[in-house]
Every structure is written in structure tokens, then in C-alpha cells.
Design a protein around this motif. Sequence first.
Motif, PDB file in Angstrom:
ATOM      1  N   ILE A 124       0.819  -1.165  -0.063  1.00  0.00           N
ATOM      2  CA  ILE A 124      -0.003  -0.081  -0.035  1.00  0.00           C
ATOM      3  C   ILE A 124       0.860   1.239   0.025  1.00  0.00           C
ATOM      4  O   ILE A 124       0.625   2.219  -0.957  1.00  0.00           O
ATOM      5  N   TYR A 125       1.843   1.434   0.850  1.00  0.00           N
ATOM      6  CA  TYR A 125       2.769   2.301   0.913  1.00  0.00           C
ATOM      7  C   TYR A 125       3.341   2.668  -0.325  1.00  0.00           C
ATOM      8  O   TYR A 125       3.703   3.666  -0.879  1.00  0.00           O
ATOM      9  N   TYR A 126       3.751   1.496  -1.057  1.00  0.00           N
ATOM     10  CA  TYR A 126       4.390   1.626  -2.175  1.00  0.00           C
ATOM     11  C   TYR A 126       4.037   2.183  -3.220  1.00  0.00           C
ATOM     12  O   TYR A 126       4.233   3.198  -4.009  1.00  0.00           O
ATOM     13  N   CYS A 127       2.542   1.699  -3.439  1.00  0.00           N
ATOM     14  CA  CYS A 127       1.499   2.327  -4.305  1.00  0.00           C
ATOM     15  C   CYS A 127       1.348   3.795  -4.102  1.00  0.00           C
ATOM     16  O   CYS A 127       1.223   4.545  -5.190  1.00  0.00           O
ATOM     17  N   LEU A 128       1.217   4.375  -2.823  1.00  0.00           N
ATOM     18  CA  LEU A 128       0.975   5.623  -2.608  1.00  0.00           C
ATOM     19  C   LEU A 128       2.212   6.517  -2.954  1.00  0.00           C
ATOM     20  O   LEU A 128       2.110   7.401  -3.567  1.00  0.00           O
ATOM     21  N   VAL A 129       3.466   6.145  -2.823  1.00  0.00           N
ATOM     22  CA  VAL A 129       4.557   6.543  -3.069  1.00  0.00           C
ATOM     23  C   VAL A 129       4.900   6.710  -4.557  1.00  0.00           C
ATOM     24  O   VAL A 129       5.152   7.838  -5.119  1.00  0.00           O
ATOM     25  N   MET A 130       4.380   5.704  -5.333  1.00  0.00           N
ATOM     26  CA  MET A 130       4.410   5.600  -6.835  1.00  0.00           C
ATOM     27  C   MET A 130       3.570   6.731  -7.441  1.00  0.00           C
ATOM     28  O   MET A 130       3.531   7.345  -8.395  1.00  0.00           O
ATOM     29  N   ALA A 131       2.321   6.716  -6.640  1.00  0.00           N
ATOM     30  CA  ALA A 131       1.229   7.674  -7.267  1.00  0.00           C
ATOM     31  C   ALA A 131       1.821   9.071  -6.776  1.00  0.00           C
ATOM     32  O   ALA A 131       1.586  10.033  -8.084  1.00  0.00           O
ATOM     33  N   LEU A 132       2.221   9.271  -5.920  1.00  0.00           N
ATOM     34  CA  LEU A 132       2.896  10.586  -5.538  1.00  0.00           C
ATOM     35  C   LEU A 132       3.786  11.036  -6.558  1.00  0.00           C
ATOM     36  O   LEU A 132       4.137  12.285  -6.817  1.00  0.00           O
ATOM     37  N   THR A 133       4.796  10.066  -6.917  1.00  0.00           N
ATOM     38  CA  THR A 133       5.854  10.494  -7.648  1.00  0.00           C
ATOM     39  C   THR A 133       5.443  10.564  -9.310  1.00  0.00           C
ATOM     40  O   THR A 133       5.749  11.730  -9.744  1.00  0.00           O
ATOM     41  N   LEU A 134       4.479  10.279  -9.635  1.00  0.00           N
ATOM     42  CA  LEU A 134       3.557  10.396 -11.024  1.00  0.00           C
ATOM     43  C   LEU A 134       3.018  11.777 -10.919  1.00  0.00           C
ATOM     44  O   LEU A 134       3.192  12.506 -12.059  1.00  0.00           O
ATOM     45  N   ILE A 135       2.374  11.801  -9.915  1.00  0.00           N
ATOM     46  CA  ILE A 135       1.844  13.375  -9.589  1.00  0.00           C
ATOM     47  C   ILE A 135       2.664  14.513  -9.972  1.00  0.00           C
ATOM     48  O   ILE A 135       2.629  15.568 -10.162  1.00  0.00           O
ATOM     49  N   GLY A 136       3.810  14.448  -9.043  1.00  0.00           N
ATOM     50  CA  GLY A 136       4.759  15.290  -9.104  1.00  0.00           C
ATOM     51  C   GLY A 136       5.389  15.663 -10.332  1.00  0.00           C
ATOM     52  O   GLY A 136       5.846  16.688 -10.841  1.00  0.00           O
ATOM     53  N   LYS A 137       5.602  14.321 -10.999  1.00  0.00           N
ATOM     54  CA  LYS A 137       6.227  14.554 -12.454  1.00  0.00           C
ATOM     55  C   LYS A 137       5.273  15.417 -13.320  1.00  0.00           C
ATOM     56  O   LYS A 137       5.771  16.077 -14.174  1.00  0.00           O
ATOM     57  N   ALA A 138       4.181  14.988 -13.312  1.00  0.00           N
ATOM     58  CA  ALA A 138       3.047  15.657 -14.101  1.00  0.00           C
ATOM     59  C   ALA A 138       2.967  16.933 -14.064  1.00  0.00           C
ATOM     60  O   ALA A 138       2.970  17.804 -14.849  1.00  0.00           O
ATOM     61  N   ILE A 139       3.152  17.546 -12.554  1.00  0.00           N
ATOM     62  CA  ILE A 139       3.106  18.963 -12.257  1.00  0.00           C
ATOM     63  C   ILE A 139       4.201  19.662 -12.770  1.00  0.00           C
ATOM     64  O   ILE A 139       4.153  20.533 -13.323  1.00  0.00           O
ATOM     65  N   GLU A 140       5.408  18.877 -12.549  1.00  0.00           N
ATOM     66  CA  GLU A 140       6.759  19.341 -13.106  1.00  0.00           C
ATOM     67  C   GLU A 140       6.682  19.773 -14.437  1.00  0.00           C
ATOM     68  O   GLU A 140       7.072  20.712 -14.910  1.00  0.00           O
ATOM     69  N   ARG A 141       5.980  18.644 -15.206  1.00  0.00           N
ATOM     70  CA  ARG A 141       6.026  19.075 -16.825  1.00  0.00           C
ATOM     71  C   ARG A 141       5.260  20.147 -17.250  1.00  0.00           C
ATOM     72  O   ARG A 141       5.398  20.755 -18.031  1.00  0.00           O
TER      73      ARG A 141
END
Length: 219
Positions: A196-213
Amino acid sequence: MNLDFTAIVPSMPYILQGIKVTLQIVLVAGMLGFFLGILLSLFKISRLKPLGWFADLYTSIFRGTPLILQLMLIYYGSPQIIGYQIEPYTAAVLSFALNSGAYISEIIRAGILAVDKGQQEAAMALGVPYPRMMRDIIMPQALKNILPALMNEFITLTKESAIVSMIAVSDVMRRAYIVGGDKYRFFEPLIFAGLIYYCLVMALTLIGKAIERRMRQSD
């Protein structure tokens, strides 16, 4: 090996309910820590030395001691210091916000100092007040530069939130531990919590990359 993940299937919805608690703590503490970090970073670059000394001392204390110690001091020490017991959820949010603010202040300070000094000089030459200059000119540019570092801090906060199980907050980790005690099988529910924690971290990582782009495209 004596592993049987089917044994915890009925308990998985109970563990998953802890995601809401975990995200609430992370979001509230993250927002409070962000605003505290902005304030501390402004103190650090201020010309008023006492403000800078206070911010540096604050940062050194909260970065130099373990987060779990800060959490336990706030939760277990509150009856002795203020005369009543702080709620576990409140203690978790407060300790994470205070700790995160120290780290975020350094990130924001570095971002502000990385902005071309000519921007500040031009604003001052045009008579732009300091608060407005920081809000409308310096801070937006600084935030673009430090977005990856801020996302890393938010991800770290998400993982470290697991320690709230130590003060009986019903987050993902606490619920997994309860299921383990009930089933006399700790490995399976803890592995599920880790997923669960891994999935949360991966989701946050993808959100962060999308915001950065998106921010780069808006330049």
C-alpha cells in the motif's frame, strides 16, 4: 516457509481503510509544514539577525533529533507539560508539521537564493514593496526550481507517517499490526501494508512529475 496470503483476504478492506487516515495526516501536516517552512525561510534570509538565529536553531533541533522522539515528546509529554493528553491524531499532525517545516525551510531558502538577484534589484528599483516582491516575483520562481525537492519531502513524509502506529493511530501500519495479532500471522499483513505504501509513493511520484512537466510547459 509457512505463508498464506489468503488468510488475510477478509481483513484487507480493514487495512485499506487506514489509507484515509494516513493521507489525512500527510496532507494536513504537509500543508502546515509548507507554510511553516516558508515563514522560517524568510526568517533565514531576513536582515534581522534574531529571526535568522531563531530559524537556524529551530532547524538544527528538528533536523538533529529523530522524528519518533519528537512524536513521543508531543504525545506522551503533553500531560506533564500542558496538563492534558493531546489526541493521537493531533500529536501526529503537529509533530510531522513541525519536523517537515524544518526541512522545507532549507529547501525554500535554497530556492529563493537561486533566483537571479537582478530580479530583486529590478523590483526594488521599481518601488515594489518587499512582501509583494516575495509573493509575486521571487517565490513563484523559487517554487518552480524546488518542486522536485518538495515532492521528495512529501514522499518521505508519507513513508514516515507509519510511525504514528506507535501512538495507536489507526493508519495502515497500525491496522496491519492488529490483523497480524488477530491472525497470529504478521508477515502477510505487513507485506500488504508495504505494498500500500509503495503504491502511494508511486502515485505521488507520478503526480509530482506531471506537475513538473506542466510548470515547464507554462514557462
